[in-house]
Design a protein around this motif. Structure first.
Motif, PDB file in Angstrom:
ATOM      1  N   GLU A 261       0.842  -1.204   0.000  1.00 22.79           N
ATOM      2  CA  GLU A 261       0.000   0.000   0.000  1.00 22.79           C
ATOM      3  C   GLU A 261       0.877   1.255   0.000  1.00 22.79           C
ATOM      4  OE1 GLU A 261      -3.641   1.828  -0.268  1.00 22.79           O
ATOM      5  OE2 GLU A 261      -3.269  -0.336  -0.204  1.00 22.79           O
ATOM      6  N   ASP A 262       1.952   1.248   0.831  1.00 22.63           N
ATOM      7  CA  ASP A 262       2.883   2.388   0.854  1.00 22.63           C
ATOM      8  C   ASP A 262       3.564   2.547  -0.493  1.00 22.63           C
ATOM      9  OD1 ASP A 262       2.214   2.834   3.476  1.00 22.63           O
ATOM     10  OD2 ASP A 262       3.938   1.742   4.295  1.00 22.63           O
ATOM     11  N   GLU A 263       3.977   1.414  -1.068  1.00 24.35           N
ATOM     12  CA  GLU A 263       4.652   1.473  -2.372  1.00 24.35           C
ATOM     13  C   GLU A 263       3.694   2.002  -3.437  1.00 24.35           C
ATOM     14  OE1 GLU A 263       6.123  -2.406  -3.135  1.00 24.35           O
ATOM     15  OE2 GLU A 263       7.657  -2.351  -1.554  1.00 24.35           O
ATOM     16  N   GLU A 268       2.054   6.166  -7.106  1.00 23.06           N
ATOM     17  CA  GLU A 268       1.017   7.066  -7.609  1.00 23.06           C
ATOM     18  C   GLU A 268       1.520   8.512  -7.642  1.00 23.06           C
ATOM     19  OE1 GLU A 268      -3.755   7.854  -6.822  1.00 23.06           O
ATOM     20  OE2 GLU A 268      -2.511   6.990  -5.235  1.00 23.06           O
ATOM     21  N   GLU A 269       2.243   8.899  -6.567  1.00 19.93           N
ATOM     22  CA  GLU A 269       2.789  10.269  -6.532  1.00 19.93           C
ATOM     23  C   GLU A 269       3.826  10.462  -7.635  1.00 19.93           C
ATOM     24  OE1 GLU A 269       4.331  10.592  -2.605  1.00 19.93           O
ATOM     25  OE2 GLU A 269       2.365  10.933  -1.653  1.00 19.93           O
ATOM     26  N   ALA A 270       4.644   9.438  -7.850  1.00 18.62           N
ATOM     27  CA  ALA A 270       5.655   9.535  -8.910  1.00 18.62           C
ATOM     28  C   ALA A 270       4.985   9.645 -10.278  1.00 18.62           C
ATOM     29  CB  ALA A 270       6.578   8.321  -8.851  1.00 18.62           C
ATOM     30  N   ARG A 271       3.911   8.879 -10.444  1.00 21.56           N
ATOM     31  CA  ARG A 271       3.181   8.934 -11.712  1.00 21.56           C
ATOM     32  C   ARG A 271       2.593  10.314 -11.938  1.00 21.56           C
ATOM     33  NH1 ARG A 271      -2.502   6.318 -11.774  1.00 21.56           N
ATOM     34  NH2 ARG A 271      -2.750   8.292 -10.652  1.00 21.56           N
ATOM     35  N   ASP A 272       1.999  10.917 -10.875  1.00 22.22           N
ATOM     36  CA  ASP A 272       1.407  12.246 -11.008  1.00 22.22           C
ATOM     37  C   ASP A 272       2.481  13.284 -11.344  1.00 22.22           C
ATOM     38  OD1 ASP A 272      -1.013  11.095 -10.438  1.00 22.22           O
ATOM     39  OD2 ASP A 272      -1.045  11.731  -8.327  1.00 22.22           O
ATOM     40  N   SER A 273       3.627  13.150 -10.697  1.00 26.31           N
ATOM     41  CA  SER A 273       4.733  14.097 -10.974  1.00 26.31           C
ATOM     42  C   SER A 273       5.185  13.968 -12.415  1.00 26.31           C
ATOM     43  CB  SER A 273       5.911  13.827 -10.020  1.00 26.31           C
ATOM     44  OG  SER A 273       5.538  14.066  -8.684  1.00 26.31           O
ATOM     45  N   ALA A 274       5.278  12.722 -12.884  1.00 23.55           N
ATOM     46  CA  ALA A 274       5.699  12.496 -14.262  1.00 23.55           C
ATOM     47  C   ALA A 274       4.680  13.064 -15.228  1.00 23.55           C
ATOM     48  CB  ALA A 274       5.886  10.992 -14.490  1.00 23.55           C
ATOM     49  N   GLU A 275       3.388  12.907 -14.903  1.00 24.10           N
ATOM     50  CA  GLU A 275       2.340  13.460 -15.758  1.00 24.10           C
ATOM     51  C   GLU A 275       2.452  14.995 -15.833  1.00 24.10           C
ATOM     52  OE1 GLU A 275       0.154  12.174 -17.680  1.00 24.10           O
ATOM     53  OE2 GLU A 275       0.262  10.036 -17.158  1.00 24.10           O
ATOM     54  N   THR A 276       2.713  15.597 -14.675  1.00 21.74           N
ATOM     55  CA  THR A 276       2.865  17.064 -14.628  1.00 21.74           C
ATOM     56  C   THR A 276       4.058  17.506 -15.468  1.00 21.74           C
ATOM     57  OG1 THR A 276       1.898  17.115 -12.415  1.00 21.74           O
ATOM     58  CG2 THR A 276       3.219  19.024 -13.085  1.00 21.74           C
TER      59      THR A 276
END
Length: 297
Positions: A261-263, A268-276
């Protein structure tokens, strides 16, 4: 006895074996056959059949109460002669007298068997009385009984012939009469106060035998129940062990689920940053392209 009668030695051995305690018959017979190996007697001795319980009781009676058995046979012969020409009422009275005699001798047979370590059941007593009745009704049955070599109980209807020869250990020895066993003379009596009541003692011994039998059955049932309990107990321990293993696995899986769950949150945060970053890079590219197009135009 016929010309083909067994050898005297075989008759002597058979008379000895069929006078032994019932439990001793088979081992003693096999031992005698082994000792006679290589002789003409080995096979016939080995072939001697173990008597049924009822046959053994009758054989015992013939040896230790010879006079009573001979009385049964003699009375039977007289009754067979006397019944010729009797009417129905006389025949019924004859049958009643015969039953009274065989019942009395059967009672003595049961007591004798008890003295030799065997408690006679009602079923066996019925077979003993039927054998004595057959000896009174049928001459060949009487000869078979008197031989003391019975291997099976007899029965007679008074109508059909009795196959008595098949019920004795040595069919060719139907004329053989086993010797009476004469007990040793009693020791001189000594003054013993308050001798126990023999009948009461017999009843007490019979009650003891029944109690011991009941105890043996109860112990057997207890052993079966104990074995069943141990089997179920073992299964219970196995199931509990499997439950503990499953609980440990569940705890491990729950811990792993928290880590995943932590991973997942980090991914998810890394994915959002990459999308940005992609969105920002695309905007910069579009702005640069627009500038190039303006300058070229």
């Amino acid at each position: 006895m016929s010309d083909d009668a067994p050898a005297p030695e075989l008759l002597d051995i058979a008379a000895e074996l069929y006078g032994l305690p019932l439990t001793d018959f088979t081992p003693e017979r096999d031992a005698r056959a082994k000792a006679l190996k290589g002789t003409s007697l080995a096979g016939p001795v080995k072939a001697l059949k173990k008597p049924s319980t009822a046959a053994w009781v009758v054989n015992l009676l013939v040896r230790y109460e010879t006079e009573q058995v001979e009385q049964v046979i003699s009375v039977g012969a007289l009754l067979r002669e006397a019944q010729t020409g009797m009417d129905a009422a006389q025949l019924r009275e004859l049958t009643k007298q015969r039953r009274q005699l065989t019942a009395a001798v059967t009672t003595r047979a049961r007591g004798l068997a008890r003295e030799h370590g065997l408690r006679v059941t009602e079923a066996v007593a019925t077979q003993v009385e039927a054998t004595l009745t057959a000896a009174m009704i049928d001459e060949s049955a009487a000869r078979a009984v008197r031989s003391g070599l019975l291997v099976a109980a007899l029965s007679a209807t008074g109508v059909d012939d009795v196959d008595a020869a098949s019920a004795v250990a040595l069919p060719d020895a139907m004329g053989f009469e086993v010797p009476e066993v004469v007990p040793p003379p009693p020791e001189p009596l000594r003054a013993v106060p308050d001798l126990p009541d023999t009948a009461a003692l017999d009843e007490a011994r019979e009650a003891l035998a029944e109690a011991e039998s009941a105890l043996s059955e109860a112990e057997a049932e207890r052993d079966k129940a104990t074995a069943a309990f141990k089997d179920v107990e073992a299964r219970s321990l196995q199931v509990k062990s499997e439950i503990e293993d499953l609980r440990r696995r569940l705890a491990d899986l729950e811990a792993t689920a928290l880590e995943v769950e932590d991973e997942l949150t980090e991914a998810e945060e890394a994915r959002d940053s990459a999308e940005t970053a992609v969105s920002d890079a695309a905007a910069a590219r579009d702005s640069a392209a627009a500038e190039v197009e303006r300058l070229e135009g």
